[in-house]
Design an enzyme around this catalytic site. Sequence first.
Site, PDB file in Angstrom:
ATOM      1  CE  LYS A   1      -3.502  -2.759   2.066  1.00  0.00           C
ATOM      2  NZ  LYS A   1      -4.682  -3.206   3.307  1.00  0.00           N
TER       3      LYS A   1
ATOM      4  CD  GLN B   1      -3.508  -4.657   6.359  1.00  0.00           C
ATOM      5  OE1 GLN B   1      -2.960  -3.732   5.673  1.00  0.00           O
ATOM      6  NE2 GLN B   1      -3.945  -5.813   6.283  1.00  0.00           N
TER       7      GLN B   1
ATOM      8  CG  ASP C   1      -9.808  -0.345   4.211  1.00  0.00           C
ATOM      9  OD1 ASP C   1      -9.643  -0.768   3.745  1.00  0.00           O
ATOM     10  OD2 ASP C   1      -9.454  -0.428   5.738  1.00  0.00           O
TER      11      ASP C   1
END
Length: 284
Positions: free
Chosen positions: A53, A97, A120
């Site tokens: 990422k 994460q 997200d």
Amino acid sequence: MKAKIIDGKALAAAVKQEAAQQVAQLKEKGITPCLAVVLVGEDPASQVYVRGKINDCAQCGIESRSIRLPEDVTQAELLAQVKQLAEDASVHGILVQLPLPAQIDEKTVIDAIPPEKDVDGFSPVNVGRMQIGEPCYLPCTPAGCIRMIESTGMEIAGKHAVVIGRSNIVGKPAAMLLLAKNATVTICHSRTQNLKGLCASADILVAAVGRAGFVTGEMVKPGAVVIDVGINRGADGKLHGDVDFDAAAEKAAWITPVPGGVGPMTRAMLMLNTVEAARRAAGV
Ligand code: NAD
């Protein structure tokens, strides 16, 4: 093999180029999109994902901040970190994460990310907005799946789409996005009866089960578009999808490979969400 490959790497490169162009336009206005990625502990897979990422951000001209916290971090410490990022106006997107260690309640942490920085798309507010078709950040994996289906040129409206899996991050939102595109959607899960028959009637088949080779050739309707979300590490150390690729490719019109399919698209969609977050924060 009859099916054509939906090349996730090539599509992801195009999406990242799209993001990079938008970043360049924002930079002309003095805005630099910034993504903060919080990584707790030393999970090797999570480390690989986070590195990916951060690399994607660099490719797109997006600033990134990587915050690493020890495995034994307390919930209060993690929440304090998220709060700090939430209040930092130079940070546009926050990603924690997953998975998180056992002492942390994942839901509490995700809820602490303000919806406008939830790139997200996992927070209840974004999920709700998606459900009723309001502007929101779409969860990256399902949004990537839709782009991949659309890339084939197949009209989604009116088609029978079968999604195997009902997780909050993949199965359910994938089904909702297909519904929003006017597909007739069936969600299959671990308690579904006649799963094989339902799959065999799917014009669009999305597999998000987490079991290598779960979708066999007999479950694929001739001419279907098959999207394989699964990432399963085999005894051979290689990554395998949920679909028996060789058998499915004999019948499908289009199919995604693993690796090189949904994975790269998921990462690319995160870049678009981060750019969007920066744009919305600046009101441009
Ligand atoms: P999950 O474990 O949360 O959900 C799996 C779903 O499969 C459940 O809803 C369950 O009902 C269903 N299921 C399990 N066994 C079944 C059975 N025998 N018959 C029918 N349905 C069954 O997993 P998830 O987070 O949704 O992820 C699914 C897969 O996708 C995993 O392999 C994961 O690694 C992968 N994944 C990939 C990406 C990507 O970017 N490519 C992103 C997220 C997840």
